[in-house]
Design an enzyme around this catalytic site. Sequence first.
Site, PDB file in Angstrom:
ATOM      1  N   ASN A   8       0.881  -1.091  -0.036  1.00 39.49           N
ATOM      2  CA  ASN A   8       0.116   0.042  -0.053  1.00 39.49           C
ATOM      3  C   ASN A   8       0.855   1.205  -0.037  1.00 39.49           C
ATOM      4  O   ASN A   8       1.886   1.535   0.955  1.00 39.49           O
ATOM      5  CB  ASN A   8      -1.170   0.072   1.256  1.00 39.49           C
ATOM      6  CG  ASN A   8      -1.895   1.093   1.222  1.00 39.49           C
ATOM      7  OD1 ASN A   8      -1.504   2.401   1.037  1.00 39.49           O
ATOM      8  ND2 ASN A   8      -3.248   0.841   1.434  1.00 39.49           N
ATOM      9  N   ASP A  10      -0.119   4.404   0.094  1.00 35.18           N
ATOM     10  CA  ASP A  10      -1.013   5.914   0.482  1.00 35.18           C
ATOM     11  C   ASP A  10       0.036   6.625   1.146  1.00 35.18           C
ATOM     12  O   ASP A  10      -0.168   7.831   0.957  1.00 35.18           O
ATOM     13  CB  ASP A  10      -2.183   5.226   1.519  1.00 35.18           C
ATOM     14  CG  ASP A  10      -3.258   4.598   0.801  1.00 35.18           C
ATOM     15  OD1 ASP A  10      -3.313   4.558  -0.620  1.00 35.18           O
ATOM     16  OD2 ASP A  10      -4.167   4.159   1.387  1.00 35.18           O
ATOM     17  N   HIS A  11       0.913   6.188   2.023  1.00 40.09           N
ATOM     18  CA  HIS A  11       1.678   7.010   2.756  1.00 40.09           C
ATOM     19  C   HIS A  11       2.849   7.674   1.913  1.00 40.09           C
ATOM     20  O   HIS A  11       3.532   8.776   2.532  1.00 40.09           O
ATOM     21  CB  HIS A  11       2.118   6.546   3.934  1.00 40.09           C
ATOM     22  CG  HIS A  11       0.920   6.309   4.992  1.00 40.09           C
ATOM     23  ND1 HIS A  11       0.065   7.064   5.515  1.00 40.09           N
ATOM     24  CD2 HIS A  11       0.368   5.016   5.347  1.00 40.09           C
ATOM     25  CE1 HIS A  11      -0.711   6.679   6.224  1.00 40.09           C
ATOM     26  NE2 HIS A  11      -0.669   5.271   6.180  1.00 40.09           N
ATOM     27  N   HIS A  44      -5.567   3.612  -1.625  1.00 34.96           N
ATOM     28  CA  HIS A  44      -7.040   4.142  -1.025  1.00 34.96           C
ATOM     29  C   HIS A  44      -7.468   5.539  -1.577  1.00 34.96           C
ATOM     30  O   HIS A  44      -6.826   6.517  -1.231  1.00 34.96           O
ATOM     31  CB  HIS A  44      -7.119   3.829   0.412  1.00 34.96           C
ATOM     32  CG  HIS A  44      -8.356   3.819   0.947  1.00 34.96           C
ATOM     33  ND1 HIS A  44      -8.834   3.914   2.002  1.00 34.96           N
ATOM     34  CD2 HIS A  44      -9.716   4.340   0.453  1.00 34.96           C
ATOM     35  CE1 HIS A  44      -9.992   4.240   2.634  1.00 34.96           C
ATOM     36  NE2 HIS A  44     -10.514   4.396   1.362  1.00 34.96           N
ATOM     37  N   ARG A  46      -9.680   7.999  -0.894  1.00 32.77           N
ATOM     38  CA  ARG A  46     -10.536   8.394  -0.120  1.00 32.77           C
ATOM     39  C   ARG A  46     -11.585   9.564  -0.528  1.00 32.77           C
ATOM     40  O   ARG A  46     -11.051  10.390  -1.408  1.00 32.77           O
ATOM     41  CB  ARG A  46      -9.894   8.762   1.281  1.00 32.77           C
ATOM     42  CG  ARG A  46      -9.110   7.553   1.999  1.00 32.77           C
ATOM     43  CD  ARG A  46      -8.811   8.240   3.323  1.00 32.77           C
ATOM     44  NE  ARG A  46      -9.698   8.511   4.342  1.00 32.77           N
ATOM     45  CZ  ARG A  46     -10.022   7.712   5.279  1.00 32.77           C
ATOM     46  NH1 ARG A  46      -9.226   6.592   5.630  1.00 32.77           N
ATOM     47  NH2 ARG A  46     -10.965   7.737   5.975  1.00 32.77           N
ATOM     48  N   ARG A  50      -7.304  12.822   0.877  1.00 30.19           N
ATOM     49  CA  ARG A  50      -6.185  13.151   2.092  1.00 30.19           C
ATOM     50  C   ARG A  50      -4.850  12.726   1.627  1.00 30.19           C
ATOM     51  O   ARG A  50      -3.845  13.439   2.081  1.00 30.19           O
ATOM     52  CB  ARG A  50      -6.426  12.791   3.408  1.00 30.19           C
ATOM     53  CG  ARG A  50      -6.242  11.287   3.431  1.00 30.19           C
ATOM     54  CD  ARG A  50      -6.640  10.604   5.054  1.00 30.19           C
ATOM     55  NE  ARG A  50      -7.936  11.098   5.399  1.00 30.19           N
ATOM     56  CZ  ARG A  50      -8.438  10.888   6.756  1.00 30.19           C
ATOM     57  NH1 ARG A  50      -7.669   9.924   7.397  1.00 30.19           N
ATOM     58  NH2 ARG A  50      -9.660  11.070   7.075  1.00 30.19           N
ATOM     59  N   HIS A  51      -4.878  11.575   0.772  1.00 26.68           N
ATOM     60  CA  HIS A  51      -3.474  11.346   0.250  1.00 26.68           C
ATOM     61  C   HIS A  51      -3.526  10.897  -1.451  1.00 26.68           C
ATOM     62  O   HIS A  51      -3.267  11.764  -2.215  1.00 26.68           O
ATOM     63  CB  HIS A  51      -3.066  10.230   0.936  1.00 26.68           C
ATOM     64  CG  HIS A  51      -3.831   9.103   1.530  1.00 26.68           C
ATOM     65  ND1 HIS A  51      -4.555   8.487   0.674  1.00 26.68           N
ATOM     66  CD2 HIS A  51      -4.087   8.579   2.842  1.00 26.68           C
ATOM     67  CE1 HIS A  51      -5.330   7.540   1.423  1.00 26.68           C
ATOM     68  NE2 HIS A  51      -4.975   7.773   2.760  1.00 26.68           N
ATOM     69  N   GLU A  71      -8.491   0.336  -3.258  1.00 26.29           N
ATOM     70  CA  GLU A  71      -9.460   0.535  -1.988  1.00 26.29           C
ATOM     71  C   GLU A  71     -10.382   1.562  -2.048  1.00 26.29           C
ATOM     72  O   GLU A  71      -9.951   2.854  -2.393  1.00 26.29           O
ATOM     73  CB  GLU A  71      -8.781   0.759  -0.455  1.00 26.29           C
ATOM     74  CG  GLU A  71      -7.958  -0.629  -0.316  1.00 26.29           C
ATOM     75  CD  GLU A  71      -7.259  -0.621   0.807  1.00 26.29           C
ATOM     76  OE1 GLU A  71      -6.716  -1.722   1.361  1.00 26.29           O
ATOM     77  OE2 GLU A  71      -6.934   0.506   1.641  1.00 26.29           O
ATOM     78  N   THR A 101      -6.927   6.266   9.992  1.00 23.87           N
ATOM     79  CA  THR A 101      -7.048   5.073   9.085  1.00 23.87           C
ATOM     80  C   THR A 101      -8.089   4.340   9.362  1.00 23.87           C
ATOM     81  O   THR A 101      -8.949   4.373  10.364  1.00 23.87           O
ATOM     82  CB  THR A 101      -5.551   4.372   9.300  1.00 23.87           C
ATOM     83  OG1 THR A 101      -5.516   3.382   8.261  1.00 23.87           O
ATOM     84  CG2 THR A 101      -5.827   3.936  10.572  1.00 23.87           C
ATOM     85  N   THR A 102      -8.333   3.440   8.489  1.00 24.34           N
ATOM     86  CA  THR A 102      -9.443   2.389   8.623  1.00 24.34           C
ATOM     87  C   THR A 102      -9.374   1.737   9.848  1.00 24.34           C
ATOM     88  O   THR A 102      -8.575   0.963  10.298  1.00 24.34           O
ATOM     89  CB  THR A 102      -9.466   1.374   7.364  1.00 24.34           C
ATOM     90  OG1 THR A 102      -9.252   2.083   6.183  1.00 24.34           O
ATOM     91  CG2 THR A 102     -10.757   0.706   7.318  1.00 24.34           C
ATOM     92  N   GLU A 152     -11.186  -9.649   2.327  1.00 23.50           N
ATOM     93  CA  GLU A 152      -9.840  -9.344   2.864  1.00 23.50           C
ATOM     94  C   GLU A 152     -10.120  -9.291   4.497  1.00 23.50           C
ATOM     95  O   GLU A 152     -10.827  -8.358   5.012  1.00 23.50           O
ATOM     96  CB  GLU A 152      -9.053  -7.881   2.591  1.00 23.50           C
ATOM     97  CG  GLU A 152      -7.931  -7.617   3.189  1.00 23.50           C
ATOM     98  CD  GLU A 152      -7.361  -6.366   2.603  1.00 23.50           C
ATOM     99  OE1 GLU A 152      -6.245  -5.913   2.901  1.00 23.50           O
ATOM    100  OE2 GLU A 152      -7.524  -6.240   1.258  1.00 23.50           O
ATOM    101  N   HIS A 192      -3.708  -5.149   7.783  1.00 32.58           N
ATOM    102  CA  HIS A 192      -3.894  -3.871   8.535  1.00 32.58           C
ATOM    103  C   HIS A 192      -3.131  -4.094   9.691  1.00 32.58           C
ATOM    104  O   HIS A 192      -3.155  -4.837  10.655  1.00 32.58           O
ATOM    105  CB  HIS A 192      -5.338  -3.426   8.757  1.00 32.58           C
ATOM    106  CG  HIS A 192      -5.549  -2.198   9.389  1.00 32.58           C
ATOM    107  ND1 HIS A 192      -5.913  -1.152   8.537  1.00 32.58           N
ATOM    108  CD2 HIS A 192      -5.583  -1.798  10.674  1.00 32.58           C
ATOM    109  CE1 HIS A 192      -5.929  -0.005   9.321  1.00 32.58           C
ATOM    110  NE2 HIS A 192      -5.690  -0.275  10.471  1.00 32.58           N
ATOM    111  N   GLY A 193      -1.929  -3.031   9.852  1.00 29.65           N
ATOM    112  CA  GLY A 193      -1.107  -3.152  11.134  1.00 29.65           C
ATOM    113  C   GLY A 193      -0.042  -4.196  11.226  1.00 29.65           C
ATOM    114  O   GLY A 193       0.533  -4.267  12.048  1.00 29.65           O
TER     115      GLY A 193
END
Length: 243
Positions: A8, A10-11, A44, A46, A50-51, A71, A101-102, A152, A192-193
Site C-alpha cells: 500500500n 498511500d503514505h 485507497h 478516499r 487526503r493522500h 481500495e 486510518t481504517t 480481506e 492492517h497493522g
Amino acid sequence: MSIFLGVNIDHIATLRQARGTKYPSLIDAALICENSGADSITLHLREDRRHIQDNDVIELKSRLTTKMNLEMAATDEMLKIASNVLPEDCCLVPEKRQELTTEGGLDVASQIVRMKEVCTQLSSNNIKTSLFIDADKRQIDAAAECGVPIIEIHTGHYADAASKAESELELKRISDACEYAVSLGIQVNAGHGLTLLNTTAVAKIESIVELNIGHSIISRALFVGLANATSEMKALLLESRAI
C-alpha cells in the site's frame, strides 16, 4: 502454497500532500516496490482525498507492471471512477472522515442490498471485488451472499493486541475465519497493522493468499530504503510459509 504481497503506497502520497509538492513520485515508488517483490500495488482513494488523488489512480493504472488493488468506499462517485479506470482489483472498505486510518471491517451484513449492487456493477466491468471485513462469521456469510470471490480480513485487532493472550485469541479468530471462508469457496486476503514483528504468525495461515501491508513498509523505508523494505517483507512472507 505461495503467498503474495500487496504494498500500500498511500503514505508516500501522505508525505507529498504535506507540502503540496510533486514529489515523492508515486510512480517511482510503485515501480520500486514491484521490482523488489510486490505482487500488487494497493491505494485507497478516499472521499476527502487526503493522500491519493484521482490523477494518481489514472497514472498508476497505466504504469503498473503487476496489478492495481483500489481500495474505496461503496459510493456512486467511487463506482464511477472504478468503472472508468478499471483496476484489476477493488477492495470495498468502510470510511469515516474523522478516522486516521481504517478502524475496522466493513459491516456488510447490515447493508447487503447495497453491497450486492456495488459488487455486481464492479463485476460487470471485470473487476475482481473483495470486501474488507472483520474475522466474523456473520460478515463472511454476508460476503458470500453478495457473491464476492474474495474477502480481506482486517488484522488490526490482532496487531493492536495489548497482551500475548489477546494476540493469540485474535490470531485464532483470524485463522478460524479464514478456514470458514475457504469452505464457502471464498479467497482470503488479509491486512492492517502488520509489521516485521507480527506478520509471521499471520503469514503461516496457509489459507491466506495475499497480505496487504503499507504503513510499516513505508516507515521502514526511511531507514533502509523502499526497495529493501519491500524485499525484506516479501522474504519474511515466503520464509513464514516455508516453515
